[in-house]
Design an enzyme around this catalytic site. Structure first.
Site, PDB file in Angstrom:
ATOM      1  N   GLY A  56       0.850  -1.237   0.176  1.00 10.64           N
ATOM      2  CA  GLY A  56      -0.117  -0.008  -0.017  1.00 10.64           C
ATOM      3  C   GLY A  56       0.983   1.156  -0.056  1.00 10.64           C
ATOM      4  O   GLY A  56       2.094   1.094   0.312  1.00 10.64           O
ATOM      5  N   GLN A  61       3.252  10.120   0.793  1.00 12.85           N
ATOM      6  CA  GLN A  61       4.616   9.500   0.371  1.00 12.85           C
ATOM      7  C   GLN A  61       5.170   9.932  -0.875  1.00 12.85           C
ATOM      8  O   GLN A  61       6.328   9.689  -0.958  1.00 12.85           O
ATOM      9  CB  GLN A  61       4.352   7.980   0.425  1.00 12.85           C
ATOM     10  CG  GLN A  61       4.107   7.604   2.264  1.00 12.85           C
ATOM     11  CD  GLN A  61       4.078   6.170   2.344  1.00 12.85           C
ATOM     12  OE1 GLN A  61       2.959   5.673   1.852  1.00 12.85           O
ATOM     13  NE2 GLN A  61       5.073   5.308   2.726  1.00 12.85           N
ATOM     14  N   CYS A 106       7.426   0.164   6.044  1.00 13.16           N
ATOM     15  CA  CYS A 106       6.904   1.362   5.575  1.00 13.16           C
ATOM     16  C   CYS A 106       7.804   1.679   4.427  1.00 13.16           C
ATOM     17  O   CYS A 106       8.973   1.904   4.631  1.00 13.16           O
ATOM     18  CB  CYS A 106       6.872   2.356   6.514  1.00 13.16           C
ATOM     19  SG  CYS A 106       5.972   3.918   5.685  1.00 13.16           S
ATOM     20  N   LEU A 107       7.278   1.995   3.041  1.00 12.87           N
ATOM     21  CA  LEU A 107       7.993   2.508   2.098  1.00 12.87           C
ATOM     22  C   LEU A 107       8.784   3.701   2.357  1.00 12.87           C
ATOM     23  O   LEU A 107      10.006   3.893   1.726  1.00 12.87           O
ATOM     24  CB  LEU A 107       7.301   2.507   0.741  1.00 12.87           C
ATOM     25  CG  LEU A 107       6.566   1.371   0.285  1.00 12.87           C
ATOM     26  CD1 LEU A 107       5.852   1.798  -0.917  1.00 12.87           C
ATOM     27  CD2 LEU A 107       7.585   0.616   0.126  1.00 12.87           C
ATOM     28  N   HIS A 148      -2.562   1.544   8.685  1.00 16.73           N
ATOM     29  CA  HIS A 148      -1.120   1.994   8.731  1.00 16.73           C
ATOM     30  C   HIS A 148      -1.204   3.230   7.624  1.00 16.73           C
ATOM     31  O   HIS A 148      -0.685   4.292   7.532  1.00 16.73           O
ATOM     32  CB  HIS A 148      -0.287   0.938   8.128  1.00 16.73           C
ATOM     33  CG  HIS A 148       1.244   1.515   7.687  1.00 16.73           C
ATOM     34  ND1 HIS A 148       2.319   1.221   8.373  1.00 16.73           N
ATOM     35  CD2 HIS A 148       1.687   2.285   6.633  1.00 16.73           C
ATOM     36  CE1 HIS A 148       3.430   2.021   7.587  1.00 16.73           C
ATOM     37  NE2 HIS A 148       2.900   2.522   6.706  1.00 16.73           N
ATOM     38  N   GLU A 149      -1.837   2.872   6.425  1.00 19.09           N
ATOM     39  CA  GLU A 149      -2.004   4.079   5.292  1.00 19.09           C
ATOM     40  C   GLU A 149      -2.960   5.185   5.796  1.00 19.09           C
ATOM     41  O   GLU A 149      -2.570   6.213   5.594  1.00 19.09           O
ATOM     42  CB  GLU A 149      -2.754   3.085   3.994  1.00 19.09           C
ATOM     43  CG  GLU A 149      -1.965   1.908   3.192  1.00 19.09           C
ATOM     44  CD  GLU A 149      -0.251   2.281   3.146  1.00 19.09           C
ATOM     45  OE1 GLU A 149      -0.035   3.510   2.979  1.00 19.09           O
ATOM     46  OE2 GLU A 149       0.252   1.539   3.050  1.00 19.09           O
ATOM     47  N   HIS A 152      -0.994   7.716   7.681  1.00 26.17           N
ATOM     48  CA  HIS A 152      -0.241   8.527   6.883  1.00 26.17           C
ATOM     49  C   HIS A 152      -0.866   9.730   6.783  1.00 26.17           C
ATOM     50  O   HIS A 152      -0.481  10.798   6.929  1.00 26.17           O
ATOM     51  CB  HIS A 152       0.248   7.947   5.391  1.00 26.17           C
ATOM     52  CG  HIS A 152       1.369   6.997   5.588  1.00 26.17           C
ATOM     53  ND1 HIS A 152       2.601   7.676   5.897  1.00 26.17           N
ATOM     54  CD2 HIS A 152       1.702   5.767   5.254  1.00 26.17           C
ATOM     55  CE1 HIS A 152       3.515   6.740   5.830  1.00 26.17           C
ATOM     56  NE2 HIS A 152       2.945   5.443   5.552  1.00 26.17           N
TER      57      HIS A 152
HETATM   58 ZN   LIG Z   1       3.829   3.581   5.439  1.00 25.62          ZN
END
Ligand SMILES: [Zn+2]
Length: 187
Positions: A56, A61, A106-107, A148-149, A152
């Site tokens: 995701g 991000q 996380c990216l 999580h998303e 953000h």
């Molecule tokens: Zn993340």
């Protein structure tokens, strides 16, 4: 986290913003209508998520403050060949009392994993890329990913779940990564 779907078609891969970077804490902005610019952002999110093997990714991000994230189709309960599911102006409408506790990546925190306690199940209401409002309930990893998303979009990050010492350690590690990347560009 591994990508489960193949990359297809024309790619516009944008750099994922890595912490510490103030853009990850920017207040997110509601999307008024699903227009061409939103569909373009969706495509950038799709291409960048697959390029980074993510499950995701949120618009913040990519340095875009619009309230939107996407989730990989198989994780979201769709066919693996379906496009990723867009969550526009998402809202967490319900979470279970029952909790789960496991490592989360996380990216925006490459190669960092943090143990995060979250509800076992969560239901999110959002507008899809087709402009229709829908609800999706997830369990286990899907619930974790949705929450999580969604975090953000409120500026909440993995480092907010750890103590000051670990946060400092993560910061040093990621700043080293950024340094070596800028060396490569100069070289
Ligand atoms: Zn993340």
């Amino acid at each position: 986290m591994q990508a489960l779907a193949p990359m297809v078609g024309h790619m516009t891969v944008r750099h994922v913003v890595v912490w510490p970077d103030d853009r990850l804490r920017a207040p997110s902005v509601a999307i008024a209508a699903v227009d061409d610019s939103v569909r373009e952002l969706y495509q950038d999110l799709v291409d960048s998520m697959y390029a980074e093997n993510g499950l995701g990714i949120a618009a913040l991000q990519l340095g875009d403050p619009r309230r939107m994230f996407i989730v990989e189709p198989r994780l979201a309960g769709r066919d693996p060949t379906d496009p990723p599911v867009a969550f526009i102006n998402p809202e967490v409408v319900w979470t279970s009392e029952e909790q789960q506790d496991s490592e989360e990546g996380c990216l925006s925190f490459p190669e960092i994993y943090v143990k995060v306690k979250r509800p076992m199940r969560a239901r999110v209401r959002a507008t899809g890329i087709d402009g229709q409002i829908f609800e999706l309930e997830g369990e286990g990893l899907l619930a974790r990913c949705l929450l999580h998303e969604n975090d953000h979009l409120t500026g909440k990050l993995l480092v907010d779940f750890v103590g000051p010492l670990k946060r400092q350690m993560i910061k040093k590690k990621l700043l080293r990564v950024k340094d070596s990347e800028s060396d490569e560009i100069e070289a």
